[in-house]
Design a protein around this motif. Sequence first.
Motif, PDB file in Angstrom:
ATOM      1  N   MET A   1       0.846  -1.178   0.000  1.00 16.56           N
ATOM      2  CA  MET A   1       0.000   0.000   0.000  1.00 16.56           C
ATOM      3  C   MET A   1       0.888   1.238   0.000  1.00 16.56           C
ATOM      4  N   LYS A   2       0.420   2.251  -0.684  1.00 17.54           N
ATOM      5  CA  LYS A   2       1.095   3.541  -0.660  1.00 17.54           C
ATOM      6  C   LYS A   2       0.162   4.549  -0.006  1.00 17.54           C
ATOM      7  N   LEU A   3       0.684   5.248   0.976  1.00 13.63           N
ATOM      8  CA  LEU A   3      -0.044   6.306   1.659  1.00 13.63           C
ATOM      9  C   LEU A   3       0.395   7.633   1.059  1.00 13.63           C
ATOM     10  N   ARG A   4      -0.573   8.361   0.531  1.00 13.11           N
ATOM     11  CA  ARG A   4      -0.283   9.683  -0.030  1.00 13.11           C
ATOM     12  C   ARG A   4      -1.015  10.722   0.811  1.00 13.11           C
ATOM     13  N   VAL A   5      -0.286  11.735   1.225  1.00  6.98           N
ATOM     14  CA  VAL A   5      -0.886  12.863   1.924  1.00  6.98           C
ATOM     15  C   VAL A   5      -0.735  14.051   0.985  1.00  6.98           C
ATOM     16  N   VAL A   6      -1.880  14.611   0.610  1.00  9.85           N
ATOM     17  CA  VAL A   6      -1.929  15.628  -0.432  1.00  9.85           C
ATOM     18  C   VAL A   6      -2.495  16.913   0.154  1.00  9.85           C
ATOM     19  N   TRP A   7      -1.918  18.035  -0.242  1.00  7.15           N
ATOM     20  CA  TRP A   7      -2.453  19.322   0.171  1.00  7.15           C
ATOM     21  C   TRP A   7      -2.454  20.265  -1.016  1.00  7.15           C
ATOM     22  N   ILE A   8      -3.414  21.166  -0.988  1.00 10.96           N
ATOM     23  CA  ILE A   8      -3.554  22.133  -2.074  1.00 10.96           C
ATOM     24  C   ILE A   8      -2.933  23.447  -1.624  1.00 10.96           C
ATOM     25  N   GLY A   9      -2.003  23.932  -2.405  1.00 10.35           N
ATOM     26  CA  GLY A   9      -1.367  25.207  -2.107  1.00 10.35           C
ATOM     27  C   GLY A   9       0.063  25.050  -1.640  1.00 10.35           C
ATOM     28  N   LYS A  10       0.805  26.116  -1.803  1.00 10.57           N
ATOM     29  CA  LYS A  10       2.220  26.128  -1.446  1.00 10.57           C
ATOM     30  C   LYS A  10       2.406  26.302   0.056  1.00 10.57           C
ATOM     31  N   THR A  11       3.463  25.693   0.564  1.00 15.80           N
ATOM     32  CA  THR A  11       3.819  25.823   1.972  1.00 15.80           C
ATOM     33  C   THR A  11       4.625  27.099   2.156  1.00 15.80           C
ATOM     34  N   ALA A  15       8.935  26.122   9.191  1.00 22.71           N
ATOM     35  CA  ALA A  15       8.701  25.192  10.303  1.00 22.71           C
ATOM     36  C   ALA A  15       7.716  24.098   9.885  1.00 22.71           C
ATOM     37  N   ILE A  16       6.720  24.460   9.097  1.00 23.62           N
ATOM     38  CA  ILE A  16       5.746  23.477   8.606  1.00 23.62           C
ATOM     39  C   ILE A  16       6.434  22.500   7.662  1.00 23.62           C
ATOM     40  N   GLN A  17       7.304  23.009   6.800  1.00 21.08           N
ATOM     41  CA  GLN A  17       8.050  22.135   5.888  1.00 21.08           C
ATOM     42  C   GLN A  17       8.898  21.140   6.673  1.00 21.08           C
ATOM     43  N   THR A  18       9.535  21.616   7.733  1.00 21.43           N
ATOM     44  CA  THR A  18      10.375  20.751   8.559  1.00 21.43           C
ATOM     45  C   THR A  18       9.546  19.662   9.229  1.00 21.43           C
ATOM     46  N   LEU A  19       8.425  20.048   9.838  1.00 19.38           N
ATOM     47  CA  LEU A  19       7.568  19.063  10.510  1.00 19.38           C
ATOM     48  C   LEU A  19       6.937  18.096   9.515  1.00 19.38           C
ATOM     49  N   THR A  20       6.540  18.597   8.360  1.00 17.77           N
ATOM     50  CA  THR A  20       5.997  17.722   7.320  1.00 17.77           C
ATOM     51  C   THR A  20       7.027  16.668   6.941  1.00 17.77           C
ATOM     52  N   ASP A  62     -12.279  17.521   6.191  1.00 16.18           N
ATOM     53  CA  ASP A  62     -13.253  18.600   6.063  1.00 16.18           C
ATOM     54  C   ASP A  62     -13.942  18.784   7.405  1.00 16.18           C
ATOM     55  N   GLU A  63     -14.222  20.012   7.766  1.00 16.33           N
ATOM     56  CA  GLU A  63     -14.845  20.290   9.066  1.00 16.33           C
ATOM     57  C   GLU A  63     -16.200  19.612   9.240  1.00 16.33           C
ATOM     58  N   ARG A  64     -16.860  19.267   8.134  1.00 17.67           N
ATOM     59  CA  ARG A  64     -18.174  18.611   8.212  1.00 17.67           C
ATOM     60  C   ARG A  64     -18.072  17.091   8.219  1.00 17.67           C
ATOM     61  N   HIS A 119      -4.608  25.591   7.403  1.00 14.22           N
ATOM     62  CA  HIS A 119      -4.417  24.382   6.603  1.00 14.22           C
ATOM     63  C   HIS A 119      -3.027  23.779   6.762  1.00 14.22           C
ATOM     64  N   GLU A 120      -2.010  24.612   6.880  1.00 11.04           N
ATOM     65  CA  GLU A 120      -0.658  24.078   7.042  1.00 11.04           C
ATOM     66  C   GLU A 120      -0.520  23.345   8.373  1.00 11.04           C
ATOM     67  N   LEU A 121      -1.105  23.891   9.427  1.00 13.92           N
ATOM     68  CA  LEU A 121      -1.055  23.228  10.726  1.00 13.92           C
ATOM     69  C   LEU A 121      -1.898  21.951  10.707  1.00 13.92           C
ATOM     70  N   ALA A 122      -3.034  21.991  10.028  1.00 10.57           N
ATOM     71  CA  ALA A 122      -3.875  20.794   9.906  1.00 10.57           C
ATOM     72  C   ALA A 122      -3.091  19.660   9.247  1.00 10.57           C
ATOM     73  N   ARG A 123      -2.259  19.986   8.282  1.00 14.73           N
ATOM     74  CA  ARG A 123      -1.441  18.960   7.621  1.00 14.73           C
ATOM     75  C   ARG A 123      -0.518  18.273   8.621  1.00 14.73           C
ATOM     76  N   VAL A 124       0.135  19.059   9.463  1.00 18.77           N
ATOM     77  CA  VAL A 124       1.048  18.483  10.453  1.00 18.77           C
ATOM     78  C   VAL A 124       0.269  17.621  11.452  1.00 18.77           C
ATOM     79  N   VAL A 125      -0.889  18.099  11.889  1.00 20.69           N
ATOM     80  CA  VAL A 125      -1.719  17.319  12.820  1.00 20.69           C
ATOM     81  C   VAL A 125      -2.137  16.006  12.159  1.00 20.69           C
ATOM     82  N   LEU A 126      -2.567  16.063  10.906  1.00 20.68           N
ATOM     83  CA  LEU A 126      -2.954  14.844  10.191  1.00 20.68           C
ATOM     84  C   LEU A 126      -1.778  13.877  10.086  1.00 20.68           C
TER      85      LEU A 126
END
Length: 146
Positions: A1-11, A15-20, A62-64, A119-126
């Motif tokens: 299996m391959k796990l892909r984590v995808v985000w829309i938009g530039k970082t 600090a977010i890049q480092t944690l990612t 998504d928040e919903r 969104h950048e922080l949400a990525r790190v939390v995810l």
Amino acid sequence: MKLRVVWIGKTKESAIQTLTGEYLKRLSRYVATEGLEIGSEEALLKLKDRPGRTAPVLVLMDERGKQVGSEELANFLGYHRDQGVQDLIFAIGPSDGWQKETLKSATQVLSMGKMTLPHELARVVLLEQLYRGYTILTGHPYHGGH
């Protein structure tokens, strides 16, 4: 299996890049992992529609969406691993939310809770929660110690 984590938009934040990078590295100990920065929802749908041995599983954040705990997320990861899913995609969307077409194409829509996160922080939390999920599946003490 391959796990892909995808985000829309530039970082924007280094600090977010480092944690990612750190969490992608940690995840790679448990599953083939890829982090992808894309420009649009259309690019995400093209990624989902790439042919493979099994249909990709697309999870939109998504928040919903449905709120799940760490153990439930671990069970979700384990289930799809055990089912032989080839491509498991988690995606964090644009700041104005997902389009209806994209939401309809999702296998699952999950929420990180009622609080609003950048969104950048949400990525790190995810990424941290995905890592935690895999440590739960393998019995690693990371989850028990936090």
